[in-house]
Write a protein that holds these residues in place. Structure first.
Motif, short mmCIF file in Angstrom:
data_model
loop_
_atom_site.label_atom_id
_atom_site.label_comp_id
_atom_site.label_asym_id
_atom_site.label_seq_id
_atom_site.Cartn_x
_atom_site.Cartn_y
_atom_site.Cartn_z
N ALA A 1 -4.85 -4.40 2.25
CA ALA A 1 -3.62 -4.09 2.99
C ALA A 1 -2.99 -5.33 3.31
N ARG A 2 -3.45 -6.53 3.58
CA ARG A 2 -2.82 -7.76 3.71
C ARG A 2 -2.03 -8.31 2.61
N SER A 3 -2.42 -8.28 1.35
CA SER A 3 -1.60 -8.54 0.18
C SER A 3 -0.55 -7.72 -0.25
N SER A 4 -0.93 -6.06 0.39
CA SER A 4 0.12 -5.36 0.05
C SER A 4 1.37 -5.32 0.93
N GLY A 5 1.02 -5.88 2.34
CA GLY A 5 2.02 -6.19 3.22
C GLY A 5 2.83 -7.40 2.97
N GLN A 6 2.14 -8.34 2.42
CA GLN A 6 3.08 -9.62 1.87
C GLN A 6 3.93 -9.50 0.83
#
Length: 86
Positions: free
Chosen positions: A34-39
């Protein structure tokens, strides 16, 4: 009226999709995913905004003032068909 062949998932379908995602990636990897998708989404939005800003600034500049505008095919065609050049 046409009936769509593929509809958006409803309540139960979302639960099945979530279960499959948890099984594939594992519960420990989901926050990182989720963090990498948001970034990636933030980077994409910033790049599209900069492209839009560049397009707006180019649209405000007349073509004659752009460097190299006299070497474009449209400029060469206009020069050939211009009655002043005869």
């Amino acid at each position: 009226m046409s009936i769509p062949l593929i509809a958006m998932p409803q309540g139960a379908e979302w639960l099945v999709i979530l279960a499959i995602v948890v099984l594939v990636f594992g519960a420990a990897k989901l926050p990182e995913l989720a963090r990498s998708s948001g970034q990636a989404l933030r980077i994409f939005k910033a790049e599209t905004k900069s492209l839009r800003d560049n397009d707006d600034s180019k649209a405000a500049t007349p073509t004659a003032e752009l460097p190299g505008a006299e070497n474009t095919p449209a400029a060469a065609e206009a020069e050939r068909t211009d009655p002043k050049n005869v």
